[in-house]
Motif scaffolding. Structure first.
Motif, PDB file in Angstrom:
ATOM      1  N   GLY A 196     -96.440 117.156  58.256  1.00 48.37           N
ATOM      2  CA  GLY A 196     -96.419 116.585  59.604  1.00 48.37           C
ATOM      3  C   GLY A 196     -95.419 115.440  59.720  1.00 48.37           C
ATOM      4  N   ILE A 197     -95.348 114.597  58.670  1.00 43.00           N
ATOM      5  CA  ILE A 197     -94.379 113.500  58.670  1.00 43.00           C
ATOM      6  C   ILE A 197     -92.957 114.050  58.623  1.00 43.00           C
ATOM      7  CG2 ILE A 197     -93.573 111.473  57.416  1.00 43.00           C
ATOM      8  CD1 ILE A 197     -96.246 111.066  58.787  1.00 43.00           C
ATOM      9  N   VAL A 198     -92.751 115.065  57.788  1.00 36.59           N
ATOM     10  CA  VAL A 198     -91.423 115.676  57.680  1.00 36.59           C
ATOM     11  C   VAL A 198     -91.001 116.266  59.022  1.00 36.59           C
ATOM     12  CG1 VAL A 198     -90.096 117.507  56.570  1.00 36.59           C
ATOM     13  CG2 VAL A 198     -91.687 116.123  55.227  1.00 36.59           C
ATOM     14  N   TYR A 199     -91.889 117.031  59.628  1.00 35.81           N
ATOM     15  CA  TYR A 199     -91.579 117.656  60.916  1.00 35.81           C
ATOM     16  C   TYR A 199     -91.319 116.599  61.986  1.00 35.81           C
ATOM     17  CZ  TYR A 199     -92.258 120.460  65.146  1.00 35.81           C
ATOM     18  OH  TYR A 199     -92.105 121.049  66.366  1.00 35.81           O
ATOM     19  N   GLY A 200     -92.167 115.564  62.039  1.00 37.25           N
ATOM     20  CA  GLY A 200     -91.992 114.523  63.037  1.00 37.25           C
ATOM     21  C   GLY A 200     -90.691 113.756  62.857  1.00 37.25           C
ATOM     22  N   THR A 201     -90.310 113.493  61.616  1.00 39.86           N
ATOM     23  CA  THR A 201     -89.064 112.760  61.354  1.00 39.86           C
ATOM     24  C   THR A 201     -87.855 113.562  61.814  1.00 39.86           C
ATOM     25  OG1 THR A 201     -90.078 111.684  59.437  1.00 39.86           O
ATOM     26  CG2 THR A 201     -87.668 111.680  59.564  1.00 39.86           C
ATOM     27  N   PHE A 202     -87.816 114.840  61.417  1.00 35.52           N
ATOM     28  CA  PHE A 202     -86.661 115.673  61.779  1.00 35.52           C
ATOM     29  C   PHE A 202     -86.600 115.908  63.289  1.00 35.52           C
ATOM     30  CE2 PHE A 202     -84.671 119.836  62.469  1.00 35.52           C
ATOM     31  CZ  PHE A 202     -83.450 119.626  61.845  1.00 35.52           C
ATOM     32  N   LEU A 203     -87.743 116.219  63.897  1.00 34.77           N
ATOM     33  CA  LEU A 203     -87.744 116.537  65.320  1.00 34.77           C
ATOM     34  C   LEU A 203     -87.398 115.308  66.165  1.00 34.77           C
ATOM     35  CD1 LEU A 203     -88.367 118.904  67.238  1.00 34.77           C
ATOM     36  CD2 LEU A 203     -90.680 117.995  67.468  1.00 34.77           C
ATOM     37  N   SER A 204     -87.928 114.149  65.816  1.00 35.80           N
ATOM     38  CA  SER A 204     -87.649 112.952  66.611  1.00 35.80           C
ATOM     39  C   SER A 204     -86.163 112.622  66.592  1.00 35.80           C
ATOM     40  CB  SER A 204     -88.460 111.769  66.086  1.00 35.80           C
ATOM     41  OG  SER A 204     -88.077 111.455  64.753  1.00 35.80           O
ATOM     42  N   GLY A 205     -85.522 112.757  65.430  1.00 36.74           N
ATOM     43  CA  GLY A 205     -84.098 112.455  65.357  1.00 36.74           C
ATOM     44  C   GLY A 205     -83.243 113.439  66.128  1.00 36.74           C
ATOM     45  N   MET A 206     -83.499 114.734  65.955  1.00 34.96           N
ATOM     46  CA  MET A 206     -82.651 115.746  66.591  1.00 34.96           C
ATOM     47  C   MET A 206     -82.858 115.773  68.101  1.00 34.96           C
ATOM     48  SD  MET A 206     -80.970 116.798  64.050  1.00 34.96           S
ATOM     49  CE  MET A 206     -80.068 118.166  64.752  1.00 34.96           C
ATOM     50  N   VAL A 207     -84.109 115.653  68.558  1.00 34.72           N
ATOM     51  CA  VAL A 207     -84.366 115.677  69.999  1.00 34.72           C
ATOM     52  C   VAL A 207     -83.756 114.438  70.663  1.00 34.72           C
ATOM     53  CG1 VAL A 207     -86.173 115.518  71.747  1.00 34.72           C
ATOM     54  CG2 VAL A 207     -86.405 117.121  69.866  1.00 34.72           C
ATOM     55  N   THR A 208     -83.889 113.279  70.036  1.00 35.55           N
ATOM     56  CA  THR A 208     -83.295 112.063  70.597  1.00 35.55           C
ATOM     57  C   THR A 208     -81.786 112.205  70.704  1.00 35.55           C
ATOM     58  OG1 THR A 208     -85.067 110.703  69.683  1.00 35.55           O
ATOM     59  CG2 THR A 208     -83.024 109.585  70.290  1.00 35.55           C
ATOM     60  N   ALA A 209     -81.159 112.697  69.640  1.00 32.78           N
ATOM     61  CA  ALA A 209     -79.705 112.875  69.666  1.00 32.78           C
ATOM     62  C   ALA A 209     -79.297 113.856  70.753  1.00 32.78           C
ATOM     63  CB  ALA A 209     -79.216 113.361  68.303  1.00 32.78           C
ATOM     64  N   ALA A 210     -80.055 114.952  70.920  1.00 35.34           N
ATOM     65  CA  ALA A 210     -79.706 115.951  71.935  1.00 35.34           C
ATOM     66  C   ALA A 210     -79.832 115.369  73.342  1.00 35.34           C
ATOM     67  CB  ALA A 210     -80.597 117.176  71.783  1.00 35.34           C
ATOM     68  N   ILE A 211     -80.911 114.621  73.587  1.00 33.41           N
ATOM     69  CA  ILE A 211     -81.120 114.067  74.930  1.00 33.41           C
ATOM     70  C   ILE A 211     -80.040 113.040  75.264  1.00 33.41           C
ATOM     71  CG2 ILE A 211     -82.665 112.621  76.307  1.00 33.41           C
ATOM     72  CD1 ILE A 211     -85.007 114.013  74.947  1.00 33.41           C
ATOM     73  N   LEU A 212     -79.730 112.160  74.320  1.00 31.70           N
ATOM     74  CA  LEU A 212     -78.718 111.136  74.587  1.00 31.70           C
ATOM     75  C   LEU A 212     -77.325 111.754  74.734  1.00 31.70           C
ATOM     76  CD1 LEU A 212     -79.864 108.198  72.288  1.00 31.70           C
ATOM     77  CD2 LEU A 212     -80.435 108.687  74.662  1.00 31.70           C
ATOM     78  N   ALA A 213     -77.018 112.779  73.913  1.00 42.27           N
ATOM     79  CA  ALA A 213     -75.724 113.442  74.062  1.00 42.27           C
ATOM     80  C   ALA A 213     -75.614 114.132  75.413  1.00 42.27           C
ATOM     81  CB  ALA A 213     -75.529 114.455  72.926  1.00 42.27           C
ATOM     82  N   LEU A 214     -76.711 114.759  75.851  1.00 39.01           N
ATOM     83  CA  LEU A 214     -76.702 115.404  77.169  1.00 39.01           C
ATOM     84  C   LEU A 214     -76.527 114.375  78.284  1.00 39.01           C
ATOM     85  CD1 LEU A 214     -77.065 117.952  78.888  1.00 39.01           C
ATOM     86  CD2 LEU A 214     -79.536 117.555  78.805  1.00 39.01           C
ATOM     87  N   ALA A 215     -77.194 113.226  78.167  1.00 39.09           N
ATOM     88  CA  ALA A 215     -77.048 112.183  79.185  1.00 39.09           C
ATOM     89  C   ALA A 215     -75.615 111.673  79.242  1.00 39.09           C
ATOM     90  CB  ALA A 215     -78.014 111.029  78.884  1.00 39.09           C
ATOM     91  N   GLU A 216     -74.986 111.485  78.075  1.00 39.91           N
ATOM     92  CA  GLU A 216     -73.591 111.040  78.055  1.00 39.91           C
ATOM     93  C   GLU A 216     -72.667 112.091  78.658  1.00 39.91           C
ATOM     94  OE1 GLU A 216     -72.368 109.903  74.192  1.00 39.91           O
ATOM     95  OE2 GLU A 216     -73.506 108.016  74.202  1.00 39.91           O
ATOM     96  N   THR A 217     -72.946 113.360  78.363  1.00 42.22           N
ATOM     97  CA  THR A 217     -72.120 114.430  78.927  1.00 42.22           C
ATOM     98  C   THR A 217     -72.229 114.469  80.444  1.00 42.22           C
ATOM     99  OG1 THR A 217     -72.421 115.742  76.908  1.00 42.22           O
ATOM    100  CG2 THR A 217     -71.669 116.900  78.877  1.00 42.22           C
ATOM    101  N   VAL A 218     -73.449 114.318  80.955  1.00 42.88           N
ATOM    102  CA  VAL A 218     -73.641 114.310  82.406  1.00 42.88           C
ATOM    103  C   VAL A 218     -72.897 113.129  83.030  1.00 42.88           C
ATOM    104  CG1 VAL A 218     -75.362 113.997  84.226  1.00 42.88           C
ATOM    105  CG2 VAL A 218     -75.827 115.549  82.330  1.00 42.88           C
TER     106      VAL A 218
END
Length: 432
Positions: A196-218
């Motif tokens: 659960g810790i492994v999944y949460g660590t990986f998912l939090s980083g990748m989702v945050t990066a995707a959302i911020l990259a999308l916001a910058e692109t917009v």
């Protein structure tokens, strides 16, 4: 009597409690209504501003809406994941609580610093930001490895900070490294429950990066759209100024020439002077019509009409016009472009050359059209301001794949040569 008094007091207290409950319920309803009214007011204000932007021809500003794009404050509530560690310290369940408290303080300070620097590109890419991220990883490993339990939840926070700071191709290897370290440390404490810790660590980083990259692109797309809108306005201003220069330059030159002719012949031939005045009136009315059409953006310079106007203007100025045409009929766009050339060259000949003869020769084939206008004067026809006159014509023709050359003729005088594809549609819209 005592019983009645007690009963009365009981009734009074019950009534007071009921009124208090109703008052509390009413206050809660009022606060809820106030929040709804505030939200409705913010939406109405945003919609009004967007209508005003649309009326001004500006692109929508989605970032100014009630919700807005993500920012550093949207990442701060995730620090609540550390409440379990704080509870352990408060209840004395953590060995060396002062060390744990100091670690929490350092972790929170580094995390807040990183998330605020993540939204400013120069700060995000600075070396200090990378050092802060490394320090955050070291503090996380030390606390989670030393205490385990709730302290392992700082790894997802480390992944979130990593996703906010690291972008591009470096994100995947860095996130895999952070996730692997989280898996090893958590596995020593929790065994297979560490997934659960492994999944949460990986998912939090990748989702945050995707959302911020999308916001910058917009945001970049919105800025690009606004820049394109400004460029379109600039192009329209240039087109309009070019049209007005070509229209008014020619028309006013004709009016000046005919006015001088009327003044010269009036003492000896009033009827001929009146004819010139009537011509001036006709030219003025035609100029008004052309300016109205230019303002609305529908004007096309007809080559036949421009040749007739050029003959009239040259004749009135005492210049002999000679016009030769050969070749197949021209498409409307090609004829319009060449009409502008005839108008400008004839106007310059009248105003600057001092010529006695002006030849206009149009030669067309199935693939290419060539227009040559030569006068025998000595005026500095080519000395027009940048962006006006012949310079503007050169831009028009270049946009349609054509060329415009000007300079002294071989046998004296001045020559303007325009060449165009027979169908310039593939080269762009040169009429505007």
């Amino acid at each position: 009597m005592t019983e009645h008094t007690r009963a009365g007091r009981s009734t009074t207290e019950e009534g007071t409690d009921m009124r208090g409950d109703r008052t509390a319920a009413g206050g809660k309803a009022d606060r809820k209504a106030d929040r709804k009214a505030d939200w409705a007011a913010r939406k109405a204000e945003w919609r009004a501003s967007e209508k005003a932007r649309k009326a001004r021809g500006e692109a929508p500003d989605y970032g100014s809406g009630p919700m807005g794009p993500p920012n550093a404050f949207t990442l701060l509530p995730w620090l609540l994941l550390g409440m379990g560690a704080i509870s352990n310290i408060v209840h004395g369940e953590t060995p060396n609580p002062w060390v744990g408290a100091a670690g929490l303080l350092v972790f929170n300070s580094l995390y807040v610093t990183l998330v605020f620097r993540a939204f400013h590109k120069p700060a995000r890419e600075a070396a200090a930001t990378r050092w802060c991220l490394g320090a955050l990883a070291a503090v996380t490993c030390a606390m989670a490895g030393g205490y385990g339990g709730d302290w392992l939840l700082f790894f997802p926070l480390l992944g979130l900070a990593t996703g906010a700071v690291v972008r591009g191709r470096r994100l995947a290897p860095v996130m895999f490294t952070v996730t692997a370290v989280a898996g090893v440390v958590a596995g020593l404490w929790e065994g297979w429950d560490a997934l659960g810790i492994v999944y949460g660590t990986f998912l939090s980083g990748m989702v945050t990066a995707a959302i911020l990259a999308l916001a910058e692109t917009v945001r970049e797309l919105r800025e690009t759209r606004q820049e394109l809108a400004r460029a379109a306005v600039d192009r329209e201003r240039l087109r309009f100024s070019r049209d007005l220069h070509d229209l008014l330059g020619h028309t006013l030159s004709v009016i000046v020439v005919k006015s001088e002719a009327a003044r010269r012949i009036a003492p000896r031939d009033m009827d001929a002077a009146l004819d010139q005045v009537r011509d001036i009136e006709s030219v003025g009315r035609q100029a008004l019509t052309e300016i109205r059409e230019a303002v609305t953006g529908y004007r096309e310079a007809s080559l036949a009409a421009e040749l007739d106007r050029a003959r009239a203007a040259l004749t009135a100025a005492g210049i002999e016009p000679v016009v030769r045409q050969s070749g197949p009929p021209l498409p409307p766009q090609t004829a319009a472009l060449l009409g502008w050339v005839v108008r400008e060259a004839a106007t310059n000949a009248v105003r600057h050359s001092g010529a006695s003869r002006c030849e206009i020769e149009l030669d067309g084939t199935r693939d290419r059209v060539r227009l040559v206008i030569t006068d025998d004067g000595a005026g500095a026809v080519g000395s027009t301001p940048s962006g006006c006159g012949l310079t503007g014509l050169r831009e028009r023709l270049a946009a349609s794949g054509g060329t415009l050359t000007t300079g002294p003729a071989a046998d004296g005088g001045f020559r303007v040569t325009a060449e165009l594809p027979a169908d310039p549609a593939a080269g762009g819209d040169g009429t505007h």
